[in-house]
Motif scaffolding. Structure first.
Motif, PDB file in Angstrom:
ATOM      1  N   ALA A  46      -2.885   5.602   8.402  1.00  0.00           N
ATOM      2  CA  ALA A  46      -3.098   4.971   7.441  1.00  0.00           C
ATOM      3  C   ALA A  46      -2.285   3.732   7.468  1.00  0.00           C
ATOM      4  O   ALA A  46      -2.486   2.579   7.246  1.00  0.00           O
ATOM      5  CB  ALA A  46      -2.609   5.687   6.022  1.00  0.00           C
ATOM      6  N   ALA A  47      -0.884   4.278   7.975  1.00  0.00           N
ATOM      7  CA  ALA A  47       0.152   3.043   8.002  1.00  0.00           C
ATOM      8  C   ALA A  47      -0.428   2.237   8.950  1.00  0.00           C
ATOM      9  O   ALA A  47      -0.085   0.823   9.010  1.00  0.00           O
ATOM     10  CB  ALA A  47       1.616   3.595   8.215  1.00  0.00           C
ATOM     11  N   ALA A  90       7.278   4.610  15.107  1.00  0.00           N
ATOM     12  CA  ALA A  90       8.452   4.518  14.130  1.00  0.00           C
ATOM     13  C   ALA A  90       7.989   5.441  12.911  1.00  0.00           C
ATOM     14  O   ALA A  90       8.709   6.097  12.447  1.00  0.00           O
ATOM     15  CB  ALA A  90       9.040   3.119  13.666  1.00  0.00           C
ATOM     16  N   VAL A  91       6.939   5.163  12.515  1.00  0.00           N
ATOM     17  CA  VAL A  91       6.387   5.765  11.505  1.00  0.00           C
ATOM     18  C   VAL A  91       6.246   7.442  11.572  1.00  0.00           C
ATOM     19  O   VAL A  91       6.478   8.460  10.885  1.00  0.00           O
ATOM     20  CB  VAL A  91       4.863   5.309  10.950  1.00  0.00           C
ATOM     21  CG1 VAL A  91       4.627   6.132   9.813  1.00  0.00           C
ATOM     22  CG2 VAL A  91       5.064   3.838  10.484  1.00  0.00           C
ATOM     23  N   SER A  92       5.731   7.647  12.711  1.00  0.00           N
ATOM     24  CA  SER A  92       5.475   8.828  13.225  1.00  0.00           C
ATOM     25  C   SER A  92       6.576   9.728  13.279  1.00  0.00           C
ATOM     26  O   SER A  92       6.788  10.814  12.708  1.00  0.00           O
ATOM     27  CB  SER A  92       4.700   8.969  14.578  1.00  0.00           C
ATOM     28  OG  SER A  92       4.021  10.241  14.795  1.00  0.00           O
ATOM     29  N   GLU A  93       7.678   9.059  13.714  1.00  0.00           N
ATOM     30  CA  GLU A  93       9.204   9.689  14.036  1.00  0.00           C
ATOM     31  C   GLU A  93       9.663  10.050  12.453  1.00  0.00           C
ATOM     32  O   GLU A  93      10.257  11.011  12.383  1.00  0.00           O
ATOM     33  CB  GLU A  93      10.039   8.904  14.604  1.00  0.00           C
ATOM     34  CG  GLU A  93       9.690   8.605  15.987  1.00  0.00           C
ATOM     35  CD  GLU A  93       9.829   9.710  17.000  1.00  0.00           C
ATOM     36  OE1 GLU A  93      10.325  11.005  16.608  1.00  0.00           O
ATOM     37  OE2 GLU A  93       9.238   9.649  18.080  1.00  0.00           O
ATOM     38  N   ALA A  94       9.481   8.982  11.788  1.00  0.00           N
ATOM     39  CA  ALA A  94      10.050   9.136  10.385  1.00  0.00           C
ATOM     40  C   ALA A  94       9.479  10.366   9.442  1.00  0.00           C
ATOM     41  O   ALA A  94      10.176  10.978   8.854  1.00  0.00           O
ATOM     42  CB  ALA A  94      10.042   7.833   9.579  1.00  0.00           C
ATOM     43  N   LEU A  95       8.007  10.094   9.510  1.00  0.00           N
ATOM     44  CA  LEU A  95       7.207  11.418   8.850  1.00  0.00           C
ATOM     45  C   LEU A  95       7.699  12.649   9.441  1.00  0.00           C
ATOM     46  O   LEU A  95       7.759  13.669   8.948  1.00  0.00           O
ATOM     47  CB  LEU A  95       5.747  10.930   9.330  1.00  0.00           C
ATOM     48  CG  LEU A  95       5.237   9.664   8.557  1.00  0.00           C
ATOM     49  CD1 LEU A  95       3.830   9.600   8.941  1.00  0.00           C
ATOM     50  CD2 LEU A  95       5.145  10.232   6.829  1.00  0.00           C
ATOM     51  N   THR A  96       7.732  12.755  10.851  1.00  0.00           N
ATOM     52  CA  THR A  96       8.197  13.971  11.745  1.00  0.00           C
ATOM     53  C   THR A  96       9.407  14.554  10.985  1.00  0.00           C
ATOM     54  O   THR A  96       9.813  15.702  10.843  1.00  0.00           O
ATOM     55  CB  THR A  96       8.167  13.947  12.997  1.00  0.00           C
ATOM     56  OG1 THR A  96       6.841  13.230  13.323  1.00  0.00           O
ATOM     57  CG2 THR A  96       8.371  15.143  13.731  1.00  0.00           C
ATOM     58  N   SER A 148       0.797  -1.318   0.027  1.00  0.00           N
ATOM     59  CA  SER A 148      -0.044  -0.174  -0.001  1.00  0.00           C
ATOM     60  C   SER A 148       0.935   1.373  -0.106  1.00  0.00           C
ATOM     61  O   SER A 148       2.052   1.335   0.671  1.00  0.00           O
ATOM     62  CB  SER A 148      -0.895  -0.077   1.312  1.00  0.00           C
ATOM     63  OG  SER A 148      -1.382  -1.207   1.658  1.00  0.00           O
ATOM     64  N   HIS A 149       0.465   2.377  -0.709  1.00  0.00           N
ATOM     65  CA  HIS A 149       1.256   3.525  -0.620  1.00  0.00           C
ATOM     66  C   HIS A 149       0.597   4.711  -0.778  1.00  0.00           C
ATOM     67  O   HIS A 149      -0.592   4.713  -1.459  1.00  0.00           O
ATOM     68  CB  HIS A 149       2.499   3.582  -1.564  1.00  0.00           C
ATOM     69  CG  HIS A 149       2.082   3.112  -2.845  1.00  0.00           C
ATOM     70  ND1 HIS A 149       1.801   3.932  -3.717  1.00  0.00           N
ATOM     71  CD2 HIS A 149       1.898   2.041  -3.685  1.00  0.00           C
ATOM     72  CE1 HIS A 149       1.534   3.494  -5.087  1.00  0.00           C
ATOM     73  NE2 HIS A 149       1.783   2.406  -4.836  1.00  0.00           N
ATOM     74  N   TRP A 150       1.139   5.979  -0.283  1.00  0.00           N
ATOM     75  CA  TRP A 150       0.310   7.029  -0.156  1.00  0.00           C
ATOM     76  C   TRP A 150       1.580   8.239  -0.378  1.00  0.00           C
ATOM     77  O   TRP A 150       2.727   8.152  -0.187  1.00  0.00           O
ATOM     78  CB  TRP A 150      -0.070   7.441   1.186  1.00  0.00           C
ATOM     79  CG  TRP A 150      -1.219   6.545   1.662  1.00  0.00           C
ATOM     80  CD1 TRP A 150      -2.561   6.598   1.633  1.00  0.00           C
ATOM     81  CD2 TRP A 150      -0.911   5.082   2.288  1.00  0.00           C
ATOM     82  NE1 TRP A 150      -3.006   5.442   1.971  1.00  0.00           N
ATOM     83  CE2 TRP A 150      -2.252   4.522   2.587  1.00  0.00           C
ATOM     84  CE3 TRP A 150       0.074   4.424   2.867  1.00  0.00           C
ATOM     85  CZ2 TRP A 150      -2.529   3.468   3.247  1.00  0.00           C
ATOM     86  CZ3 TRP A 150      -0.313   3.082   3.336  1.00  0.00           C
ATOM     87  CH2 TRP A 150      -1.390   2.637   3.435  1.00  0.00           C
ATOM     88  N   SER A 151       1.353   9.336  -0.991  1.00  0.00           N
ATOM     89  CA  SER A 151       2.060  10.285  -1.067  1.00  0.00           C
ATOM     90  C   SER A 151       1.305  11.499  -0.634  1.00  0.00           C
ATOM     91  O   SER A 151       0.167  11.868  -0.657  1.00  0.00           O
ATOM     92  CB  SER A 151       2.467  10.767  -2.456  1.00  0.00           C
ATOM     93  OG  SER A 151       3.464   9.725  -2.931  1.00  0.00           O
ATOM     94  N   ALA A 152       2.053  12.542   0.024  1.00  0.00           N
ATOM     95  CA  ALA A 152       1.402  13.704   0.611  1.00  0.00           C
ATOM     96  C   ALA A 152       2.342  14.800   0.892  1.00  0.00           C
ATOM     97  O   ALA A 152       3.724  14.516   0.762  1.00  0.00           O
ATOM     98  CB  ALA A 152       1.044  13.422   1.818  1.00  0.00           C
ATOM     99  N   PRO A 153       2.033  16.032   1.051  1.00  0.00           N
ATOM    100  CA  PRO A 153       2.901  17.139   1.241  1.00  0.00           C
ATOM    101  C   PRO A 153       3.435  17.023   2.750  1.00  0.00           C
ATOM    102  O   PRO A 153       2.753  16.620   3.465  1.00  0.00           O
ATOM    103  CB  PRO A 153       2.407  18.597   1.008  1.00  0.00           C
ATOM    104  CG  PRO A 153       0.942  17.957   0.744  1.00  0.00           C
ATOM    105  CD  PRO A 153       0.695  16.567   0.731  1.00  0.00           C
ATOM    106  N   GLY A 177      -0.401  12.835  11.087  1.00  0.00           N
ATOM    107  CA  GLY A 177      -1.344  12.185  11.788  1.00  0.00           C
ATOM    108  C   GLY A 177      -2.230  11.162  10.699  1.00  0.00           C
ATOM    109  O   GLY A 177      -2.518   9.899  10.985  1.00  0.00           O
ATOM    110  N   ARG A 178      -2.601  11.551   9.580  1.00  0.00           N
ATOM    111  CA  ARG A 178      -3.342  10.942   8.606  1.00  0.00           C
ATOM    112  C   ARG A 178      -2.459   9.744   8.077  1.00  0.00           C
ATOM    113  O   ARG A 178      -2.757   8.746   8.014  1.00  0.00           O
ATOM    114  CB  ARG A 178      -3.693  11.982   7.526  1.00  0.00           C
ATOM    115  CG  ARG A 178      -4.937  11.574   6.610  1.00  0.00           C
ATOM    116  CD  ARG A 178      -5.040  12.749   5.586  1.00  0.00           C
ATOM    117  NE  ARG A 178      -4.183  12.945   4.420  1.00  0.00           N
ATOM    118  CZ  ARG A 178      -4.020  12.034   3.375  1.00  0.00           C
ATOM    119  NH1 ARG A 178      -4.603  11.130   3.033  1.00  0.00           N
ATOM    120  NH2 ARG A 178      -2.838  12.238   2.574  1.00  0.00           N
ATOM    121  N   LEU A 179      -1.143   9.970   7.866  1.00  0.00           N
ATOM    122  CA  LEU A 179      -0.456   9.198   7.287  1.00  0.00           C
ATOM    123  C   LEU A 179       0.006   7.987   8.184  1.00  0.00           C
ATOM    124  O   LEU A 179      -0.152   6.679   7.871  1.00  0.00           O
ATOM    125  CB  LEU A 179       1.029   9.596   6.566  1.00  0.00           C
ATOM    126  CG  LEU A 179       0.759  10.335   5.258  1.00  0.00           C
ATOM    127  CD1 LEU A 179       2.227  11.174   5.038  1.00  0.00           C
ATOM    128  CD2 LEU A 179       0.275   9.849   4.184  1.00  0.00           C
TER     129      LEU A 179
END
Ligand code: ADP
Ligand code: ADP
Lengths: 134, 115, 134, 115
Positions: C24-25, C45-51, C7-12, C19-21
């Motif tokens: 989703a993950a 972990a996802v939150s840290e990488a996105l941040t 599954s994949h998503w792209s966003a600014p 939070g949204r991503l």
């Protein structure tokens, strides 16, 4: 980057091995055609990766574990890999450093790959003189 | 300023050299060769010796003869700055074009080090 | 880890997308059989990488660049990859952080792979519920 | 201690909530839901409001209703601690078993936060 076989060394992760291994990697990279500023940067990056293995990979009060150094490539495109069998990257609240080592290493390398497996160790690869991604 | 007989430390690794010179109210630490994590114990010693007994008005760290340095040197310089400030000694770090100046440039640390 | 397509998503890369991503993950990882503490750790972990992509990848005063999120795997073995097209990891003297994000992420993941290419961006992959190395 | 009418901030993302309660010489910041980088502006605002006007003797940060937190919260808590110290307010951070307490455990930060 396929014909010349990689050079590699193993040593205990101690402060006194850092200079010896750094000089070995620099000489091997020069033999593989890297020179000038890229060679200086490789020397710096290798020193940072080796220092991290010495400082962070193994418990402070135990015997030092091993660190492995590999230099691969040719025609001025060189990849150096430093690996240990320590704790892997983790949060250290009483960290002795400034968080500079990995930043410096990533700043000077064309690309940098860091793999860490919890409880099994860390491997850092840096590429110089090559425009390949990672 | 008269520079008396230098105290000389030599590591078994010939590449690294570390000298302490004392003048009138000034102490000068002169490093040479390749400075890395293995140099940390003598660097800590020379710093304590330079500031320890009677604290100088000025501390000079001369890195012009250093041929290689990494973040170990930056960590030590941060400590030098901290201890010089605590001792009330003015700090000057001198560098030549080359490895050390490049490293300070990469990390943006040069401005933080000297007064 | 081959049958279910990723599954994949792209966003600014903006604060409000984190939070949204992250949700989703987490939902995708749950669908792929991850649960309990491992699922909580994946979310962290996802939150840290996105941040990190939001804070460090792109110039502070420009428009936000893209961040891409991918979740792959099945049967409780899941890999999440967060990538950006920013500056790549570098030394930041006036760093806003404590150097905690990557440490936390590497501490909770079974394995972690960080790739950074100077001027081209950074990619962080974390694995949960799998004993494969990297 | 009498707790007057709470000031309430609600983000568009319903998951995050932030309330400031004022008592006699005590301010309490009560957070709920998922706290991440998007919450930083309201968190900074509530902190300044809590310590700003006339500084309380005690600041309580209640994280018991927080369902998710990452290093953004730790960075903010570091700031809370710094500003509470500067304002001379005793800080207490309360947590329940779950995400926040796990995070503090992973990072070893719990002992640094409360007096
Ligand atoms: N080989 C390693 N093994 C385990 N942890 C490591 C290793 N290398 C780096 N780390 C972790 O990553 C953190 C950041 O490293 P680095 O950027 O080199 O900073 P420092 O200047 O603090 O050494 C370290 O504090 C340490 O916790
Ligand atoms: N996606 C990214 N792009 C560029 N640089 C990054 C990225 N992620 C992390 N970094 C760099 O790595 C450093 C350490 O990151 P991290 O451990 O998350 O610490 P912090 O808590 O400071 O964000 C950051 O200060 C930043 O310089």
């Amino acid at each position: 980057m396929d014909d010349t076989p990689p050079s590699h060394w193993s040593a205990p992760a101690t402060p006194y091995e850092v200079g010896r291994l750094r000089r070995a990697a620099t000489a091997a990279a020069a033999e593989r055609g890297l020179d000038g500023r890229a060679l200086d940067h490789l020397k710096l990056a290798v020193s940072e990766a080796l220092t991290n293995a010495v400082l962070h990979a193994y418990p402070e009060n135990g015997p030092p574990g091993p660190v492995r150094l590999e230099v691969a490539g040719e025609d001025g495109a060189v990849r150096v890999t430093v690996s240990d069998r320590g704790s892997g990257m983790a949060v250290r609240s009483g960290s002795r450093g400034l968080g500079l080592g990995l930043g410096i290493l990533a700043s000077v390398a064309d690309f940098c790959e860091i793999c860490t497996v919890r409880g099994e160790g860390m491997r850092v690869s840096v590429g110089f003189g090559c425009q390949t991604g990672c | 300023m008269a520079l008396p007989q230098p105290d000389r430390f030599n590591l078994s690794d010939a590449a690294f050299t570390c000298e302490l010179r004392r003048g009138d109210r000034v102490a000068e630490i002169v490093l040479g060769g390749e400075v890395d994590i293995a140099a940390r114990p003598p660097l800590d010693n020379v710093l304590h010796e330079a500031l320890g007994t009677d604290s100088p008005d000025a501390l000079v760290v001369d890195l012009t003869a250093v041929t290689f340095a990494d973040s170990s040197t930056l960590h030590w310089l941060t400590e030098v700055k901290r201890e010089a400030d605590a001792a009330g000694a003015r700090l000057t770090v001198t560098t030549a074009p080359g490895a050390v100046r490049d490293l300070l440039g990469i990390t943006g640390m040069k401005p933080h080090l000297s007064d």
